[in-house]
Motif scaffolding. Structure first.
Motif, PDB file in Angstrom:
ATOM      1  N   LEU A  18       2.919  -6.619  -2.748  1.00  0.00           N
ATOM      2  CA  LEU A  18       1.853  -7.232  -2.999  1.00  0.00           C
ATOM      3  C   LEU A  18       1.749  -8.353  -4.090  1.00  0.00           C
ATOM      4  O   LEU A  18       0.614  -8.912  -4.167  1.00  0.00           O
ATOM      5  CB  LEU A  18       0.663  -6.064  -3.358  1.00  0.00           C
ATOM      6  CG  LEU A  18       0.618  -4.890  -2.414  1.00  0.00           C
ATOM      7  CD1 LEU A  18      -0.355  -4.094  -2.919  1.00  0.00           C
ATOM      8  CD2 LEU A  18       0.102  -5.461  -0.812  1.00  0.00           C
ATOM      9  N   VAL A  31      -1.420  -9.976  -0.169  1.00  0.00           N
ATOM     10  CA  VAL A  31      -2.141  -8.847   0.336  1.00  0.00           C
ATOM     11  C   VAL A  31      -2.994  -9.066   1.794  1.00  0.00           C
ATOM     12  O   VAL A  31      -3.013  -8.195   2.368  1.00  0.00           O
ATOM     13  CB  VAL A  31      -3.256  -8.604  -0.996  1.00  0.00           C
ATOM     14  CG1 VAL A  31      -4.160  -7.498  -0.398  1.00  0.00           C
ATOM     15  CG2 VAL A  31      -2.556  -8.230  -1.883  1.00  0.00           C
ATOM     16  N   GLN A  32      -3.465 -10.090   1.848  1.00  0.00           N
ATOM     17  CA  GLN A  32      -4.170 -10.850   3.249  1.00  0.00           C
ATOM     18  C   GLN A  32      -3.087 -10.483   4.296  1.00  0.00           C
ATOM     19  O   GLN A  32      -3.452 -10.015   5.386  1.00  0.00           O
ATOM     20  CB  GLN A  32      -4.682 -12.122   2.986  1.00  0.00           C
ATOM     21  CG  GLN A  32      -5.765 -11.996   2.023  1.00  0.00           C
ATOM     22  CD  GLN A  32      -6.401 -13.597   1.517  1.00  0.00           C
ATOM     23  OE1 GLN A  32      -5.445 -14.372   1.882  1.00  0.00           O
ATOM     24  NE2 GLN A  32      -7.405 -13.601   1.436  1.00  0.00           N
ATOM     25  N   ALA A  34      -0.325  -8.425   4.556  1.00  0.00           N
ATOM     26  CA  ALA A  34      -0.367  -7.119   4.594  1.00  0.00           C
ATOM     27  C   ALA A  34      -1.288  -6.386   5.522  1.00  0.00           C
ATOM     28  O   ALA A  34      -1.073  -5.764   6.402  1.00  0.00           O
ATOM     29  CB  ALA A  34       0.044  -6.447   3.328  1.00  0.00           C
ATOM     30  N   ALA A  35      -2.623  -6.726   5.056  1.00  0.00           N
ATOM     31  CA  ALA A  35      -3.842  -6.433   5.581  1.00  0.00           C
ATOM     32  C   ALA A  35      -3.922  -6.737   7.228  1.00  0.00           C
ATOM     33  O   ALA A  35      -4.071  -5.924   8.155  1.00  0.00           O
ATOM     34  CB  ALA A  35      -4.999  -6.998   5.009  1.00  0.00           C
ATOM     35  N   VAL A  52      -0.026   3.039  -1.622  1.00  0.00           N
ATOM     36  CA  VAL A  52       0.258   1.732  -2.435  1.00  0.00           C
ATOM     37  C   VAL A  52       1.030   2.063  -3.719  1.00  0.00           C
ATOM     38  O   VAL A  52       0.733   3.119  -4.479  1.00  0.00           O
ATOM     39  CB  VAL A  52      -1.123   0.856  -2.725  1.00  0.00           C
ATOM     40  CG1 VAL A  52      -1.273   0.194  -1.609  1.00  0.00           C
ATOM     41  CG2 VAL A  52      -2.064   1.687  -3.381  1.00  0.00           C
ATOM     42  N   ASN A  84      -4.352  -1.910  -6.907  1.00  0.00           N
ATOM     43  CA  ASN A  84      -3.727  -2.555  -5.662  1.00  0.00           C
ATOM     44  C   ASN A  84      -4.781  -2.091  -4.465  1.00  0.00           C
ATOM     45  O   ASN A  84      -4.809  -2.837  -3.329  1.00  0.00           O
ATOM     46  CB  ASN A  84      -2.105  -2.174  -5.397  1.00  0.00           C
ATOM     47  CG  ASN A  84      -1.470  -3.167  -6.537  1.00  0.00           C
ATOM     48  OD1 ASN A  84      -1.789  -4.145  -6.671  1.00  0.00           O
ATOM     49  ND2 ASN A  84      -0.301  -2.285  -6.746  1.00  0.00           N
ATOM     50  N   SER A  87      -7.620  -3.812  -3.835  1.00  0.00           N
ATOM     51  CA  SER A  87      -7.392  -5.215  -3.155  1.00  0.00           C
ATOM     52  C   SER A  87      -7.148  -5.055  -1.731  1.00  0.00           C
ATOM     53  O   SER A  87      -7.640  -5.767  -1.061  1.00  0.00           O
ATOM     54  CB  SER A  87      -6.411  -5.873  -3.936  1.00  0.00           C
ATOM     55  OG  SER A  87      -5.966  -6.967  -3.573  1.00  0.00           O
ATOM     56  N   LEU A  88      -6.248  -4.200  -1.441  1.00  0.00           N
ATOM     57  CA  LEU A  88      -5.883  -4.221  -0.113  1.00  0.00           C
ATOM     58  C   LEU A  88      -7.304  -3.543   0.699  1.00  0.00           C
ATOM     59  O   LEU A  88      -7.437  -4.218   1.939  1.00  0.00           O
ATOM     60  CB  LEU A  88      -4.787  -3.045  -0.300  1.00  0.00           C
ATOM     61  CG  LEU A  88      -4.426  -2.890   1.513  1.00  0.00           C
ATOM     62  CD1 LEU A  88      -3.655  -4.137   2.137  1.00  0.00           C
ATOM     63  CD2 LEU A  88      -3.217  -1.727   1.503  1.00  0.00           C
ATOM     64  N   GLN A  89      -7.957  -2.944   0.138  1.00  0.00           N
ATOM     65  CA  GLN A  89      -9.082  -2.212   0.916  1.00  0.00           C
ATOM     66  C   GLN A  89     -10.163  -3.389   1.182  1.00  0.00           C
ATOM     67  O   GLN A  89     -10.560  -3.530   2.264  1.00  0.00           O
ATOM     68  CB  GLN A  89      -9.954  -1.283  -0.103  1.00  0.00           C
ATOM     69  CG  GLN A  89     -11.188  -0.779   0.552  1.00  0.00           C
ATOM     70  CD  GLN A  89     -12.012   0.016  -0.587  1.00  0.00           C
ATOM     71  OE1 GLN A  89     -11.880   1.175  -0.584  1.00  0.00           O
ATOM     72  NE2 GLN A  89     -12.809  -0.715  -1.455  1.00  0.00           N
ATOM     73  N   SER A  91      -9.362  -6.552   1.548  1.00  0.00           N
ATOM     74  CA  SER A  91      -8.832  -7.445   2.881  1.00  0.00           C
ATOM     75  C   SER A  91      -8.803  -6.764   4.018  1.00  0.00           C
ATOM     76  O   SER A  91      -9.403  -7.570   5.020  1.00  0.00           O
ATOM     77  CB  SER A  91      -7.265  -7.480   2.437  1.00  0.00           C
ATOM     78  OG  SER A  91      -7.341  -8.631   1.247  1.00  0.00           O
ATOM     79  N   ILE A 130      -6.252   4.450   2.689  1.00  0.00           N
ATOM     80  CA  ILE A 130      -5.324   3.904   1.395  1.00  0.00           C
ATOM     81  C   ILE A 130      -5.320   5.097   0.671  1.00  0.00           C
ATOM     82  O   ILE A 130      -6.392   5.752   0.089  1.00  0.00           O
ATOM     83  CB  ILE A 130      -5.918   2.683   0.877  1.00  0.00           C
ATOM     84  CG1 ILE A 130      -6.051   1.666   1.797  1.00  0.00           C
ATOM     85  CG2 ILE A 130      -4.916   2.317  -0.166  1.00  0.00           C
ATOM     86  CD1 ILE A 130      -6.764   0.463   1.157  1.00  0.00           C
TER      87      ILE A 130
END
Ligand code: UDP
Length: 249
Positions: A18, A31-32, A34-35, A52, A84, A87-89, A91, A130
């Motif tokens: 990330l 991150v975007q 990976a999303a 993560v 992290n 942030s992923l959530q 995206s 996640i």
């Protein structure tokens, strides 16, 4: 219904993945990216749980070297994984993925607590999960959390996402041009050869529970979807060794 060969998988995303090309912290485009890859997996009908890491922000072992008490330093590391995760959530939600973050450390204003049966219910409802805050215990890693959660939720495979490394090599492919990539290994071989897959606690847990792993490069577009369709990418680590060393990078 899942269109690929897997129905439920656990994806381990390290903090480094990330971090992208940044020296520290979160690289939003990474991150975007990976999303988007996870979004494609969910569109195939695959149930995806994600653990993560947090090493892009904080590592307990590093803080300890600077004199911090290890237990406290590790709790800080677990909090890094929550940053992290959020942030992923975000995206994933922006792509329309129905996602929940479950944390191993209780923090009710931020995310739901990890309760195994609740996680299973989320999957039943078609949600992506996640898993944050690792195992919730110091002296452990998010690799161990990934193995643990994968076993707990009955994932068919643990997918270890790497950044610019396409599998497990017999030596570092970045420094040794002769390094050979394994197409398959068995768990014990990976432990005995001390290959750079994951820490030995995590690997032992996979072996004891007959959980196969696939180590692959997430940052080659569509690799995740291709694996879910059954393409033999990266290195597979399972109870059975299928083939030998295959190629140089
Ligand atoms: N950590 C921990 N217990 C866990 C998982 C993580 O104490 O169950 C702490 C530990 O300090 C670790 C940090 O969180 O260094 C970040 O996790 P990790 O190093 O596994 O992240 P990654 O290498 O995957 O980015």
């Amino acid at each position: 219904m899942a269109t690929g060969v897997f129905h439920r998988v656990l994806l381990k995303l390290s903090g480094q993945s990330l971090q992208g090309n940044e020296g520290y912290g979160i690289d939003v485009p990474a991150v975007q990216y990976a999303a988007r890859e996870v979004f494609s997996a969910t569109r195939m009908g695959v149930e995806v749980g994600i653990v993560v890491g947090g090493g892009n922000i904080w590592r307990g072992s590093v803080a300890e070297k600077y004199g911090m008490e290890r237990g406290t330093a590790d709790y800080a590391g677990m909090l890094a994984t929550v940053i992290n995760a959020l942030s992923l959530q975000d995206s994933l939600e922006k792509l329309g993925v129905d996602v929940r973050t479950l944390t191993a450390l209780p923090m009710q204003s931020v995310a739901e607590p990890y309760i195994r049966r609740r996680a299973l219910r989320h999957f039943e409802k078609g949600r992506t999960i996640i898993f944050a805050a690792g195992t919730g215990h110091p002296y452990m890693t998010t690799d161990t959390a990934a193995a643990l959660r994968a076993v707990e939720i009955g994932a068919e495979v643990l997918l270890m996402a790497k950044n610019n490394v396409d599998g497990v090599y017999d030596s570092d492919p970045n420094t040794n041009p002769e390094a050979q990539r394994f197409s398959s290994l068995d768990h014990m071989e990976a432990i005995n050869k001390r290959l750079d897959v994951m820490d030995s606690t995590a690997l032992s847990m996979c072996m004891d529970n007959e959980l196969p792993l696939i180590v692959f490069d997430l940052f080659q577009p569509d690799n995740l979807a291709r694996i879910l369709q059954g393409e033999p990418l990266g290195t597979i680590i399972s109870g059975e060794k299928q083939r030998d060393v295959v190629s140089t990078k």
